[in-house]
Design an enzyme around this catalytic site. Sequence first.
Site, PDB file in Angstrom:
ATOM      1  CB  CYS A 159       5.716   2.131   6.950  1.00 57.71           C
ATOM      2  SG  CYS A 159       5.202   3.632   6.098  1.00 57.71           S
ATOM      3  CG  LEU A 160       6.477   1.007   0.789  1.00 59.96           C
ATOM      4  CD1 LEU A 160       5.617   1.381  -0.406  1.00 59.96           C
ATOM      5  CD2 LEU A 160       7.570   0.027   0.385  1.00 59.96           C
ATOM      6  N   GLY A 170       0.821  -1.199   0.000  1.00 61.90           N
ATOM      7  CA  GLY A 170       0.000   0.000   0.000  1.00 61.90           C
ATOM      8  C   GLY A 170       0.856   1.251   0.000  1.00 61.90           C
ATOM      9  CD  GLN A 225       3.547   5.762   2.456  1.00 60.43           C
ATOM     10  OE1 GLN A 225       2.537   5.210   2.047  1.00 60.43           O
ATOM     11  NE2 GLN A 225       4.612   5.094   2.874  1.00 60.43           N
ATOM     12  CG  HIS A 227      -0.022   1.088   7.221  1.00 64.09           C
ATOM     13  ND1 HIS A 227       1.014   0.611   8.003  1.00 64.09           N
ATOM     14  CD2 HIS A 227       0.545   1.943   6.337  1.00 64.09           C
ATOM     15  CE1 HIS A 227       2.145   1.185   7.613  1.00 64.09           C
ATOM     16  NE2 HIS A 227       1.886   1.989   6.601  1.00 64.09           N
ATOM     17  CD  GLU A 228      -0.925   2.334   2.875  1.00 63.01           C
ATOM     18  OE1 GLU A 228      -0.534   3.520   2.756  1.00 63.01           O
ATOM     19  OE2 GLU A 228      -0.144   1.387   3.059  1.00 63.01           O
ATOM     20  CG  HIS A 259       0.641   6.620   5.560  1.00 63.24           C
ATOM     21  ND1 HIS A 259       1.830   7.140   6.008  1.00 63.24           N
ATOM     22  CD2 HIS A 259       0.881   5.313   5.292  1.00 63.24           C
ATOM     23  CE1 HIS A 259       2.756   6.176   6.031  1.00 63.24           C
ATOM     24  NE2 HIS A 259       2.205   5.054   5.610  1.00 63.24           N
TER      25      HIS A 259
HETATM   26 NI    NI Z   1       3.080   3.176   5.427  1.00 65.16          NI
END
Ligand code: NI
Length: 156
Positions: A92-93, A50, A55, A134-135, A138
């Site tokens: 997380c990226l 995701g 991000q 999670h997304e 963000h």
């Molecule tokens: Ni993330």
Amino acid sequence: MALRNILNLNDAMDAEILRKKSRPVEKIDERIRTILDDMAETLYDSGGVGLAAPQVGILRRIVVIDIGEGLIELINPEILETEGVQEDAEGCLSIPGKSGNVARPERVKLKALNRNGEEVTYEGTGLLARAFCHETDHLDGILYIDKATEIWEGEE
Ligand code: NI
């Protein structure tokens, strides 16, 4: 389509953006559809499940998710219902090299707009429910490390 640079929490300027609240998308136009396309390409390139617009430095409420069952595009997502609890590891990226244990709802029902401006609803369990939470976090500047009961070195 173009790859976008993924912000990294370890960078002070990136961190400031990652902590901001994103604004809703008011008009779904070609610009927004290009962002969706670029975010999907960036997600697949990263190997993640995701990606949220902040991000990639865009403070708009846009998310792409693919847990291996096809691409889900969400504009202005809103969680409608949650049920149960699951505790599992996530990463997380924007926080490379780390993982953490986070309790999330087991089932999540969510509504959003698709790329044509139509309202869509999704229901997810397990990993998909986790990704929805999670997304959407963000979009409010919330990161999984804020909720993790334990954080460790190494990617999940
Ligand atoms: Ni993330």
